[in-house]
Design an enzyme around this catalytic site. Structure first.
Site, PDB file in Angstrom:
ATOM      1  N   HIS A   1       2.697  -8.895   4.320  1.00 40.56           N
ATOM      2  CA  HIS A   1       3.508  -7.699   4.069  1.00 40.56           C
ATOM      3  C   HIS A   1       2.691  -6.420   4.142  1.00 40.56           C
ATOM      4  CE1 HIS A   1       6.087 -10.700   1.661  1.00 40.56           C
ATOM      5  NE2 HIS A   1       6.558 -10.569   2.890  1.00 40.56           N
ATOM      6  N   HIS A   2       1.416  -6.486   3.719  1.00 38.57           N
ATOM      7  CA  HIS A   2       0.595  -5.281   3.675  1.00 38.57           C
ATOM      8  C   HIS A   2      -0.691  -5.408   4.473  1.00 38.57           C
ATOM      9  CE1 HIS A   2       3.030  -5.352  -0.074  1.00 38.57           C
ATOM     10  NE2 HIS A   2       3.210  -4.081   0.221  1.00 38.57           N
TER      11      HIS A   2
ATOM     12  N   GLN B   1       1.846 -16.264  -0.187  1.00 37.91           N
ATOM     13  CA  GLN B   1       1.279 -17.350  -0.990  1.00 37.91           C
ATOM     14  C   GLN B   1       2.224 -18.538  -1.121  1.00 37.91           C
ATOM     15  OE1 GLN B   1      -0.603 -16.089  -4.654  1.00 37.91           O
ATOM     16  NE2 GLN B   1      -0.371 -18.113  -5.572  1.00 37.91           N
TER      17      GLN B   1
ATOM     18  N   CYS C   1      -2.683  -6.114  -2.670  1.00 36.03           N
ATOM     19  CA  CYS C   1      -1.522  -5.219  -2.565  1.00 36.03           C
ATOM     20  C   CYS C   1      -0.867  -5.023  -3.929  1.00 36.03           C
ATOM     21  CB  CYS C   1      -0.517  -5.741  -1.535  1.00 36.03           C
ATOM     22  SG  CYS C   1       0.145  -7.364  -1.901  1.00 36.03           S
TER      23      CYS C   1
HETATM   24 ZN    ZN Z   1       1.282  -7.730  -0.013  1.00 29.46          ZN
END
Ligand code: ZN
Length: 207
Positions: free
Chosen positions: A95-96, A134, A164
């Site tokens: 996501h990041h 994860q 993050c």
């Molecule tokens: Zn993230």
């Protein structure tokens, strides 16, 4: 050229030759420009190249099938839990694109097929070296053991810290995310599950 630099000297084929390093370099240069930096100043000159190589290393496993590590098995009569605890790993949150790092604990209850312990570590590393979340990492590891080793049960528990979470957004330093994937007897049988969890937490009463 970079491929060679990125490849690790151990026997794991971190095949990063498919990574387009020049393209990452261009993108990093763009990021530096976007935040108002001068990518041509001395301190930043080699930065795009360094970043490209780090990313190449972190996601080098994307084209690999980590399950290959489970295909060298021994036939062994063993009906007790096999556990490898505290396997350190580094992954990249999809996501990041920031790292998340932690420890994986993997266990299985063999049904005639046993695999070398180092292969379990390779399995974790293989699935970690790609853009990940994860939860998926945990499930992929448990499913791979279940499908390749046909054990009576398989489990993966992961404890990790996400950059993050700790350096941006919610900014909760020290917070750890714990995920687990239980399969077979570890899911169905409460006593098998508690035995495995006690082993992971090192609280197994000696009999
Ligand atoms: Zn993230």
């Amino acid at each position: 050229m970079y491929e060679k630099d990125c490849r690790q000297s151990d026997d794991t084929p971190h095949n990063s030759s498919h990574v387009d390093f020049a393209r990452i370099e261009k993108a990093v240069r763009e990021i530096l420009l976007a935040v108002g930096e001068d990518p041509d100043r001395e301190g930043l000159l080699k930065t795009p190249n360094r970043v490209a190589r780090s990313y190449g290393e972190l996601i080098a496993g994307l084209q690999e099938d980590p399950r290959v590590h489970l295909r060298t098995v021994f036939n062994e009569r063993c009906d007790e839990v096999v556990l490898l605890r505290d396997i350190e790993f580094h992954s990249l949150c999809e996501h990041h694109l920031l790292p998340f790092t932690g420890k994986a604990h993997v266990a299985y209850l063999p049904d005639g097929k046993v695999v070398g312990l180092s292969k379990l570590a390779r399995l974790v590393e293989g699935y970690a070296r790609r853009p990940q979340v994860q939860e998926r990492l945990t499930n992929q590891i448990a499913d791979a053991m279940m499908e390749e080793l046909n054990p009576l049960g398989a489990a993966c528990v992961i404890e990790a810290t996400h950059l993050c979470m700790t350096i941006r957004g919610a900014k909760k330093p020290g917070s750890t995310m714990v995920t687990s994937a239980l399969r077979g007897l570890f899911k169905e049988n409460p006593s098998s599950r508690s035995e495995m969890l006690a082993l992971i937490h090192g609280t197994q009463a000696r009999s």
